[in-house]
Design a protein around this motif. Structure first.
Motif, PDB file in Angstrom:
ATOM      1  N   PRO A   1       0.900  -1.259  -0.016  1.00 43.40           N
ATOM      2  CA  PRO A   1      -0.171  -0.012  -0.052  1.00 43.40           C
ATOM      3  C   PRO A   1       0.886   1.222   0.046  1.00 43.40           C
ATOM      4  CG  PRO A   1      -0.220  -1.190   2.068  1.00 43.40           C
ATOM      5  CD  PRO A   1       0.681  -2.031   1.131  1.00 43.40           C
ATOM      6  N   GLN A   2       2.027   1.260   0.700  1.00 41.79           N
ATOM      7  CA  GLN A   2       2.797   2.520   0.572  1.00 41.79           C
ATOM      8  C   GLN A   2       3.194   2.591  -0.830  1.00 41.79           C
ATOM      9  OE1 GLN A   2       5.988   1.243   3.343  1.00 41.79           O
ATOM     10  NE2 GLN A   2       4.952   2.517   5.095  1.00 41.79           N
ATOM     11  N   ARG A   3       3.609   1.643  -1.464  1.00 47.90           N
ATOM     12  CA  ARG A   3       4.143   1.700  -2.626  1.00 47.90           C
ATOM     13  C   ARG A   3       3.088   2.228  -3.737  1.00 47.90           C
ATOM     14  NH1 ARG A   3       8.016  -2.239  -6.120  1.00 47.90           N
ATOM     15  NH2 ARG A   3       7.716  -1.377  -8.178  1.00 47.90           N
TER      16      ARG A   3
ATOM     17  N   GLY B   1       4.386   4.833   8.462  1.00 45.75           N
ATOM     18  CA  GLY B   1       5.180   5.100   7.221  1.00 45.75           C
ATOM     19  C   GLY B   1       4.625   6.268   6.484  1.00 45.75           C
ATOM     20  N   LYS B   2       3.653   7.195   7.156  1.00 43.84           N
ATOM     21  CA  LYS B   2       3.142   8.188   6.256  1.00 43.84           C
ATOM     22  C   LYS B   2       3.931   9.136   5.944  1.00 43.84           C
ATOM     23  CE  LYS B   2       0.350   9.610   9.737  1.00 43.84           C
ATOM     24  NZ  LYS B   2       0.541   8.368  10.757  1.00 43.84           N
ATOM     25  N   THR B   3       5.079   9.616   6.924  1.00 46.29           N
ATOM     26  CA  THR B   3       5.809  10.570   6.484  1.00 46.29           C
ATOM     27  C   THR B   3       6.911  10.026   5.638  1.00 46.29           C
ATOM     28  OG1 THR B   3       5.755  11.748   8.600  1.00 46.29           O
ATOM     29  CG2 THR B   3       7.615  12.207   7.392  1.00 46.29           C
ATOM     30  N   ARG B   4       7.293   8.611   5.694  1.00 47.85           N
ATOM     31  CA  ARG B   4       8.089   8.105   4.775  1.00 47.85           C
ATOM     32  C   ARG B   4       7.435   8.105   3.375  1.00 47.85           C
ATOM     33  NH1 ARG B   4      12.013   3.483   5.916  1.00 47.85           N
ATOM     34  NH2 ARG B   4      12.042   2.123   4.394  1.00 47.85           N
ATOM     35  N   VAL B   5       6.287   7.741   3.098  1.00 50.68           N
ATOM     36  CA  VAL B   5       5.537   7.776   1.912  1.00 50.68           C
ATOM     37  C   VAL B   5       5.632   9.091   1.388  1.00 50.68           C
ATOM     38  CG1 VAL B   5       3.296   7.715   0.688  1.00 50.68           C
ATOM     39  CG2 VAL B   5       4.242   5.916   2.441  1.00 50.68           C
TER      40      VAL B   5
ATOM     41  N   ALA C   1      -6.627   9.986  14.611  1.00 51.17           N
ATOM     42  CA  ALA C   1      -6.512   9.827  16.069  1.00 51.17           C
ATOM     43  C   ALA C   1      -5.130  10.722  16.570  1.00 51.17           C
ATOM     44  CB  ALA C   1      -5.941   8.357  16.218  1.00 51.17           C
ATOM     45  N   GLN C   2      -4.643  11.420  15.892  1.00 51.04           N
ATOM     46  CA  GLN C   2      -3.491  12.402  16.346  1.00 51.04           C
ATOM     47  C   GLN C   2      -4.055  13.740  16.344  1.00 51.04           C
ATOM     48  OE1 GLN C   2       0.747  10.906  15.788  1.00 51.04           O
ATOM     49  NE2 GLN C   2      -0.235   9.459  14.203  1.00 51.04           N
ATOM     50  N   SER C   3      -5.073  14.090  16.101  1.00 52.92           N
ATOM     51  CA  SER C   3      -5.562  15.436  15.899  1.00 52.92           C
ATOM     52  C   SER C   3      -5.391  16.021  17.474  1.00 52.92           C
ATOM     53  CB  SER C   3      -6.886  15.677  15.506  1.00 52.92           C
ATOM     54  OG  SER C   3      -7.214  16.777  15.818  1.00 52.92           O
TER      55      SER C   3
ATOM     56  N   TYR D   1       5.644   0.115  11.573  1.00 52.37           N
ATOM     57  CA  TYR D   1       7.150  -0.175  11.568  1.00 52.37           C
ATOM     58  C   TYR D   1       8.015   0.163  12.740  1.00 52.37           C
ATOM     59  CZ  TYR D   1       6.367  -1.926   6.871  1.00 52.37           C
ATOM     60  OH  TYR D   1       5.751  -2.638   5.938  1.00 52.37           O
ATOM     61  N   ARG D   2       7.202   1.226  13.719  1.00 44.80           N
ATOM     62  CA  ARG D   2       8.026   2.033  14.509  1.00 44.80           C
ATOM     63  C   ARG D   2       8.245   1.212  15.650  1.00 44.80           C
ATOM     64  NH1 ARG D   2       5.530   7.318  15.451  1.00 44.80           N
ATOM     65  NH2 ARG D   2       6.834   7.760  13.526  1.00 44.80           N
ATOM     66  N   SER D   3       7.145   0.363  16.105  1.00 45.44           N
ATOM     67  CA  SER D   3       7.203   0.087  17.534  1.00 45.44           C
ATOM     68  C   SER D   3       7.063  -1.143  17.843  1.00 45.44           C
ATOM     69  CB  SER D   3       6.015   0.768  18.467  1.00 45.44           C
ATOM     70  OG  SER D   3       6.000   2.205  18.132  1.00 45.44           O
TER      71      SER D   3
ATOM     72  N   LEU E   1       7.902  12.358  15.539  1.00 46.92           N
ATOM     73  CA  LEU E   1       8.977  12.052  16.216  1.00 46.92           C
ATOM     74  C   LEU E   1       9.110  10.532  16.631  1.00 46.92           C
ATOM     75  CD1 LEU E   1      10.206  15.139  18.006  1.00 46.92           C
ATOM     76  CD2 LEU E   1      10.338  14.841  15.432  1.00 46.92           C
ATOM     77  N   GLU E   2      10.093  10.008  16.679  1.00 43.63           N
ATOM     78  CA  GLU E   2      10.402   8.579  17.304  1.00 43.63           C
ATOM     79  C   GLU E   2      11.683   8.494  17.947  1.00 43.63           C
ATOM     80  OE1 GLU E   2       9.786   6.350  13.910  1.00 43.63           O
ATOM     81  OE2 GLU E   2      12.021   6.392  13.419  1.00 43.63           O
ATOM     82  N   PHE E   3      11.628   7.804  19.288  1.00 38.59           N
ATOM     83  CA  PHE E   3      12.594   7.575  20.018  1.00 38.59           C
ATOM     84  C   PHE E   3      12.482   6.096  20.342  1.00 38.59           C
ATOM     85  CE2 PHE E   3      11.361  11.797  20.533  1.00 38.59           C
ATOM     86  CZ  PHE E   3      12.484  12.542  20.401  1.00 38.59           C
TER      87      PHE E   3
ATOM     88  N   THR F   1       2.755   6.463  21.273  1.00 40.63           N
ATOM     89  CA  THR F   1       3.245   5.859  20.020  1.00 40.63           C
ATOM     90  C   THR F   1       4.775   6.633  19.379  1.00 40.63           C
ATOM     91  OG1 THR F   1       1.777   7.615  18.788  1.00 40.63           O
ATOM     92  CG2 THR F   1       1.003   5.456  18.844  1.00 40.63           C
ATOM     93  N   ARG F   2       5.114   7.199  20.150  1.00 40.11           N
ATOM     94  CA  ARG F   2       6.488   7.684  19.776  1.00 40.11           C
ATOM     95  C   ARG F   2       7.674   6.894  20.117  1.00 40.11           C
ATOM     96  NH1 ARG F   2       5.186  10.240  16.481  1.00 40.11           N
ATOM     97  NH2 ARG F   2       3.202   9.443  17.009  1.00 40.11           N
ATOM     98  N   ALA F   3       7.079   6.035  20.982  1.00 39.45           N
ATOM     99  CA  ALA F   3       8.405   4.602  21.370  1.00 39.45           C
ATOM    100  C   ALA F   3       8.323   3.729  20.457  1.00 39.45           C
ATOM    101  CB  ALA F   3       8.073   4.260  22.691  1.00 39.45           C
TER     102      ALA F   3
END
Ligand SMILES: Nc1ncnc2c1ncn2[C@@H]1O[C@H](COP(=O)(O)OP(=O)(O)OP(=O)(O)O)[C@@H](O)[C@H]1O
Ligand SMILES: [Mg+2]
Length: 750
Positions: free
Chosen positions: A10-12, A31-35, A254-256, A287-289, A567-569, A606-608
């Motif tokens: 779907p990203q592709r 992966g929104k920002t990645r897309v 969900a992040q508004s 893919y982050r967490s 961001l992510e950490f 969801t930053r973690a």
């Protein structure tokens, strides 16, 4: 095209769908920002689009810089030529070129918030209005709200609803101020922040040739964090994309988290109406967490009614459970966070920059900063100043410094006319000159004001020195806390901040309260023998002095949850998980507010990437008193299967800091209940009047219980003994729930 391998199907699809309107609505870390990044690379590399023709709008400058960096890695230096930035920075650039069309000079100034407030102050004064009613902050936020909804002063003045609203708020002159403020800005050749977007809209509305030029230039328009755009921003993108319709927005309802600033989640829903040919891509793989974090985040957001349906999952490994850390005070909370970072760094060979500490309100940074400094862990505060650098803190500290040392010129300059007491710059200048010419300390000039100044100025200065004298007397007799509280109150500083009811004002007020709390803790700590104001100031001066020469490249990040978006950490601490703090008491007027708080919790969790810690303190100084705190309701909402209590830390730290545990402290008062209680669900259970949580050590299947929110139910089974003991309960009205017994409050009925 090797880079396409770094995308799932779907990203592709989203990356390759280059033409026509596209909306990617997806969960955190999917992966929104990645897309977006890959899409830009793809447009340039595979479709031969000129980088100059691509516009991407991000939420922060930092996000733009990062994105540029990533594209460069994918396709090389060509990436530099794409247009990328925040809405404000991008359209400021365009206005620079076009401003003459709407009557502004091309070298127009941009007023920052301080400039704007100062202008409002003058306008209010000239209109002979009460500046206690028309406070600069309040007025500015009202004007800003109007501009973000594209309401001009003309419309504002003529709208009966707005008028009624202002009259209800006892501020009937608001529209008039807006008008004069705007005219003055114009006359000065200046725009405030909101004008940058407002005027872009005007430019595009009134000058179709110019709109057309930018429609040609920006053949591809992309917007990250679309859920947080306001009407003004939405319309700009809509106009730009009106012809080619190559617009791609990515977001997550969900992040508004910026509704309070006029962001409108409706933009997502309108988008489908505005673009009938819309192609929608859902991304659901995170893919982050770790699995634990994803599952916990899902369980949090599931409690919100208003949301688009998404199933977020991940192939990442299970990972550690989320760790719940309980501290006996906010300072201990700070120490636990610092110690954990220290240990994890050593055990897992991590860097400082792998850690983030997130909090709901700025004032919470104080305890964290102190603990990190004491352990010599480098940190940086993103999107804000370090606690002791904040204006209101410096102001109060300046008072305290001046009371302790009346020769302190810098402190003097800060406070002589703050809060306003009619001592103008000329008078201050005269005082300084007099002190210099006669080679005497400032204080001597102040106490002999009649010799150096005349009339009203002399009287005002006289009053000031009398006030300072009375503070000095108090300081001699009282401990640091009582003296400082008295200074904060009698100087008028606290009142000044208290009366400012904007979000910014509240923040400042909380910060000052937090400084007083810190002083109270200092005084109550048996290790500190000298409890005078002077001793406290010295301790703080030494603590903040470490700031110099710190290399900040590898630092733990401290920030509010609001600034952590996108961001992510590796490891994330969400601190202050307590009722009235998070969810914030200030923000809880309605169910919508509670849902926005919950979305904030979702953003934070969801930053973690690898590990998430949730920490809370059972007591906290607030308003100078030690209060009991209840764990946040949000803790109970996390799926208990993914969470565990950190037994080791709780036990060892309690011992290590026994001296400072809450026992034996004086001034202990019970929890103050807020008077506004939000609705969690429509049919919230009202606990029985005699509700008192029972000891659940012997809780067993078959027993009947009452829960303060879920009401009555019967225990189905008990799992895992010890600190992570869980009960599955069938509630009469709320269905089956699994609760972690170490913090679920249950009354055993039979
Ligand atoms: N297909 C993929 N393969 C490998 N890693 C990926 C893939 N998609 C995303 N990632 C990684 O997952 C992490 C999260 O991606 P990204 O930041 O783009 O998510 P997001 O949806 O924008 O999150 P947020 O909602 O928090 O803004 C990043 O580290 C990213 O590089
Ligand atoms: Mg993102």
């Amino acid at each position: 095209m090797d880079y396409l391998k770094g995308l799932n199907p779907p990203q592709r699809e989203a990356v390759e769908h280059t033409d026509g309107p596209l909306m990617i609505i997806a969960g955190a870390g999917s992966g929104k920002t990645r897309v977006l990044t890959y899409r830009i690379a793809h447009l340039i590399h595979a479709k031969g689009v000129d980088p100059f023709n691509i516009l991407s709008l991000t939420f922060t400058n930092k996000a733009a810089a990062e994105m540029k960096n990533r594209i460069e890695k994918l396709i090389g230096l060509e990436a530099r030529n794409t247009w990328m930035g925040t809405f404000h920075s991008t359209f400021a650039k365009i206005l620079r070129v076009e401003s003459e069309k709407i009557g502004y000079p091309s070298n127009f100034s941009i007023y920052d918030t301080d400039d704007s407030k100062s202008l409002i102050r003058s306008v209010v004064k000239e209109m002979k209005l009460d500046d206690k009613v028309y406070k600069p902050n309040t007025v500015l936020s009202r004007i800003s709200g109007a501009k973000n909804r594209l309401i001009s002063w003309e419309t504002y003045l003529n709208d009966p609803f707005i008028k009624a609203d202002d009259e209800a708020a006892m501020k009937p002159k608001m529209g008039e101020i807006y008008k004069i403020y705007q005219k003055r800005l114009f006359k000065s050749g200046a725009m405030d922040f909101d004008d940058l977007l407002f005027n872009t809209n005007v430019l595009f509305r009134d000058h179709l040739d110019i709109l057309n030029k930018y429609q040609q230039r920006f053949k591809y328009v992309m917007v990250d964090e679309f859920q947080d755009t306001n009407v003004s921003q939405y319309l700009i993108t809509k106009k730009l994309a009106a012809v080619h319709q190559n617009i791609c927005v990515v977001g997550d309802d969900a992040q508004s988290i910026y509704a309070f600033r006029g962001a409108d989640i409706q933009n997502i829903l309108n988008f489908e109406k505005d673009y009938p040919d819309l192609f929608v891509v859902k991304l659901e793989q995170n893919y982050r967490s770790t699995k634990n974090i994803v599952q916990a985040a899902n369980s949090i957001i599931a409690k919100n009614k208003a949301q688009l349906k998404k199933d977020i999952w991940t192939q990442n490994h299970e990972g550690d459970q989320i760790e719940l850390i309980k501290a006996s005070s906010d300072n201990e909370e700070g120490r636990m966070v610092a110690t954990t970072i220290f240990e994890e760094k050593n055990n897992k060979k991590l860097n400082n920059s792998d850690f983030a500490v997130l909090y709901r309100t700025n004032s919470q940074s104080r305890a964290m900063e102190e603990a990190l400094r004491k352990m010599n862990i480098t940190y940086k505060i993103v999107g804000g100043l370090s606690f002791y650098q904040r204006k209101e803190i410096k102001d109060l500290m300046a008072y305290m410094r001046f009371v302790v040392n009346r020769d302190d010129e810098e402190a003097f300059k800060r406070i002589i006319n703050y809060p306003k007491r009619g001592i103008g710059d000329t008078t201050v200048e005269k005082i300084l000159v007099a002190a210099y010419d006669h080679d005497i300390p400032i204080w001597e000039v102040l106490t002999n004001a009649n010799n150096f100044l005349s009339g009203r100025a002399a009287n005002a200065v006289d009053d000031f020195s009398t006030t300072i004298k009375s503070f000095s007397i108090e300081m001699e007799r009282k401990d640091a806390f009582d003296a400082a509280s008295s200074i904060a109150k009698q100087s008028g500083l606290l009142r000044e901040l208290y009366e400012d009811k904007t979000i910014e004002g509240l923040n400042r007020y909380e910060n000052v309260q937090e400084l007083l709390n810190a002083i109270k803790e200092y005084v109550d700590n048996p290790e500190n023998e000298d409890k005078s104001l002077g001793a406290f100031l010295q301790e703080i001066a030494l603590l903040t002095d470490n700031d110099r020469d710190k290399d900040t490249t590898d630092a733990v990040t401290l920030m509010t949850i609001h600034s952590s978006k996108g961001l992510e950490f590796k490891q994330v601490f969400v601190v202050g998980m307590e009722e009235d703090l998070f969810p914030s008491q200030m923000m809880m007027q309605s169910r919508e507010d509670l849902e926005e708080e919950r979305r904030l919790f979702y953003v934070a969790s969801t930053r973690a990437m690898e590990k998430l810690y949730l920490t809370y303190a059972t007591t906290r100084y607030r308003f100078g008193r030690l209060l009991n705190c209840e764990p946040s309701r949000f803790l109970e909402e996390v799926d208990p299967m993914c969470i565990r209590v950190n037994k080791k830390l709780s036990a060892s730290m309690a011992g290590a800091f026994r001296n400072e545990s809450s026992e034996g402290r004086s001034g202990f008062v019970g929890l103050q209940k807020p008077n506004v209680r939000p609705m969690t669900t429509a049919k919230v259970h009202t606990p029985s009047p005699d509700f008192k949580p029972s000891n659940t050590n012997n809780l067993a299947a078959g027993m009947k219980v009452e829960h303060p929110k879920f009401g009555f139910g019967s225990v189905q089974k008990i799992e895992i003994e010890g600190i992570n003991r869980k009960a599955t309960i069938q509630f009469d009205n709320f269905g089956e729930k699994t609760l972690l017994l170490s913090f679920a409050k249950l009354r055993i009925i039979e």
